[in-house]
Design an enzyme around this catalytic site. Structure first.
Site, PDB file in Angstrom:
ATOM      1  N   THR A 179       0.907  -1.143   0.000  1.00 11.98           N
ATOM      2  CA  THR A 179       0.000   0.000   0.000  1.00 11.98           C
ATOM      3  C   THR A 179       0.942   1.188   0.000  1.00 11.98           C
ATOM      4  O   THR A 179       2.110   1.036   0.350  1.00 11.98           O
ATOM      5  CB  THR A 179      -0.830  -0.007   1.316  1.00 11.98           C
ATOM      6  OG1 THR A 179      -1.711  -1.121   1.309  1.00 11.98           O
ATOM      7  CG2 THR A 179      -1.640   1.237   1.530  1.00 11.98           C
ATOM      8  N   VAL A 208     -13.107  -5.581  -0.112  1.00 16.19           N
ATOM      9  CA  VAL A 208     -12.877  -4.151   0.118  1.00 16.19           C
ATOM     10  C   VAL A 208     -11.668  -3.981   1.039  1.00 16.19           C
ATOM     11  O   VAL A 208     -11.574  -4.612   2.085  1.00 16.19           O
ATOM     12  CB  VAL A 208     -14.142  -3.481   0.711  1.00 16.19           C
ATOM     13  CG1 VAL A 208     -13.855  -2.033   1.078  1.00 16.19           C
ATOM     14  CG2 VAL A 208     -15.291  -3.565  -0.287  1.00 16.19           C
ATOM     15  N   ASP A 210      -8.917  -1.969   3.533  1.00 15.28           N
ATOM     16  CA  ASP A 210      -8.974  -1.012   4.652  1.00 15.28           C
ATOM     17  C   ASP A 210      -8.580   0.395   4.232  1.00 15.28           C
ATOM     18  O   ASP A 210      -8.883   1.371   4.919  1.00 15.28           O
ATOM     19  CB  ASP A 210      -8.012  -1.456   5.757  1.00 15.28           C
ATOM     20  CG  ASP A 210      -6.577  -1.415   5.243  1.00 15.28           C
ATOM     21  OD1 ASP A 210      -6.220  -2.263   4.399  1.00 15.28           O
ATOM     22  OD2 ASP A 210      -5.819  -0.504   5.638  1.00 15.28           O
ATOM     23  N   THR A 228      -0.765   0.245   6.671  1.00 15.14           N
ATOM     24  CA  THR A 228      -0.409  -0.728   5.641  1.00 15.14           C
ATOM     25  C   THR A 228      -0.348  -2.098   6.304  1.00 15.14           C
ATOM     26  O   THR A 228      -0.205  -2.194   7.510  1.00 15.14           O
ATOM     27  CB  THR A 228       0.925  -0.359   4.968  1.00 15.14           C
ATOM     28  OG1 THR A 228       1.312  -1.424   4.098  1.00 15.14           O
ATOM     29  CG2 THR A 228       2.042  -0.134   5.975  1.00 15.14           C
ATOM     30  N   ILE A 230      -2.086  -6.239   6.321  1.00 15.60           N
ATOM     31  CA  ILE A 230      -3.279  -7.015   5.946  1.00 15.60           C
ATOM     32  C   ILE A 230      -4.524  -6.231   6.337  1.00 15.60           C
ATOM     33  O   ILE A 230      -4.747  -5.930   7.514  1.00 15.60           O
ATOM     34  CB  ILE A 230      -3.251  -8.392   6.620  1.00 15.60           C
ATOM     35  CG1 ILE A 230      -2.037  -9.172   6.086  1.00 15.60           C
ATOM     36  CG2 ILE A 230      -4.545  -9.158   6.373  1.00 15.60           C
ATOM     37  CD1 ILE A 230      -1.856 -10.533   6.670  1.00 15.60           C
ATOM     38  N   GLY A 231      -5.323  -5.899   5.327  1.00 17.88           N
ATOM     39  CA  GLY A 231      -6.471  -5.019   5.533  1.00 17.88           C
ATOM     40  C   GLY A 231      -7.418  -5.518   6.605  1.00 17.88           C
ATOM     41  O   GLY A 231      -7.915  -4.730   7.425  1.00 17.88           O
TER      42      GLY A 231
HETATM   43  N1  GLY Z   1      -3.818  -2.817   3.319  1.00 15.99           N
HETATM   44  C1  GLY Z   1      -4.194  -3.056   1.991  1.00 15.99           C
HETATM   45  C2  GLY Z   1      -5.173  -4.124   1.864  1.00 15.99           C
HETATM   46  O1  GLY Z   1      -5.200  -5.078   2.627  1.00 15.99           O
HETATM   47  O2  GLY Z   1      -5.973  -4.050   0.959  1.00 15.99           O
END
Ligand code: GLY
Length: 316
Positions: A179, A208, A210, A228, A230-231
């Site tokens: 990200t 979707v 984060d 940044t 894992i969303g």
């Molecule tokens: N942080 C970016 C995503 O997981 O989409």
């Protein structure tokens, strides 16, 4: 700088995840981040607003094929690119964002446009309609290495759950997640945060990120944060909003960052964040192995690319 002005501050990131193992990849990421910090800080030092600095920083990071946003975005499970971005003007405490938009060079510009609209977060079909309405030229953000990465994953039956953090020949099987983000404090003491992403890569259609939620990007008058990692982990922690609100309620930024990172680590989250408080403190934090960030504190440029010890946070 006049008496009522403050020293501008800037921090940017190009993702979080595992270490960059090749020296060449590390040098390339460092060079890209330092160049962008220098160019954006120049705008702030000439009196540019935090909002303009964040938009410029996100545009420059989206232009870099190395990072997972704009050009160089990862492919989703169906081989398509869908990008998301958000902008939050701390002085107005106003959020805007675009979710899963395709065929555009700068998703952050759509988020910026939506700052002035009544409907401030648009997704998929609405995002395409907006592109048409604004006559934004069609643009293909695909780069060859991301296509190769996807084809390799397809040959391996998609046994990985996400794509690499940066697009480098030697790195395709190395760090994951990515990200970009920018947080700025301008000389009037105003804070802004922006975040843009191609998502996790290899995800289900319709997932979707984060990055276009207050969990991943948030700012008010007291502080701004871009996340940044894992969303889903970032959403579960509501990380950006949590850090900002802790500062608003009286914690120092280092305390708020450290408490939030300790909580995240105790729940085995994989994430990182950059932040600036209105008092001028710059901070970064991570539970991932590494966060790829660079900052300008008014005196010097620094970065976190080799910051891979066990510390949860750093500040300047
Ligand atoms: N942080 C970016 C995503 O997981 O989409």
């Amino acid at each position: 700088m006049s008496a009522n002005q403050v020293q501008p501050k800037l921090i940017i990131h190009g993702g979080a995840g595992g270490h960059i193992k090749s020296e060449q990849g590390e040098a390339k990421v460092r060079q890209a981040l330092h160049n962008i910090v220098t160019e954006v800080y120049e705008l702030l030092s000439l009196g540019g607003s935090a909002v303009d600095a964040v938009v410029l920083g996100c545009q420059l990071l989206e232009n870099q094929p190395t990072f997972n946003a704009g050009t160089g975005s990862v492919l989703q499970s169906d081989g398509q690119i869908r990008m998301s971005a958000a902008l939050m003007d701390g002085a107005k405490q106003r959020f805007s964002g675009i979710i899963n938009v395709s065929r555009v060079r700068h998703p952050i510009e759509l988020a910026q446009y939506l700052q002035g609209e009544e409907d401030r977060v648009l997704s998929d079909y609405g995002a395409s309609e907006l592109l048409r309405e604004l006559n934004v030229p069609i643009y293909d953000p695909l780069v060859e290495i991301r296509l190769q990465e996807w084809m390799q994953e397809r040959d391996e039956n998609f046994d990985k759950s996400m794509a690499a953090v940066v697009a480098e020949e030697a790195l395709v099987h190395e760090p994951r997640q990515g990200t970009i983000g920018v947080v700025a404090l301008d000389n009037l003491g105003k804070v802004c945060a922006g975040t843009s992403t191609g998502g996790k890569g290899l995800e289900r259609i319709g997932r979707v990120s984060d990055s276009a939620m207050p969990a991943g990007n948030y700012a008010d008058a007291a502080a701004g944060v871009s996340c940044t990692g894992i969303g889903e982990d970032i959403m579960d922690e509501c990380l950006a909003a949590k850090i900002v609100i802790r500062v608003t309620d009286g914690m120092s930024l280092p305390e708020a960052m450290e408490k939030s990172m300790k909580e995240s680590r105790s729940r085995k989250r994989d994430l990182g964040a950059i932040a600036i408080a209105a008092d001028g403190t710059i901070c970064w934090g991570k539970t991932s192995e590494v966060i790829l960030a660079a900052y300008y504190d008014g005196e010097k440029i620094g970065d976190t690319i080799n910051w891979n010890n066990q510390d949860l946070i750093g500040c300047s």
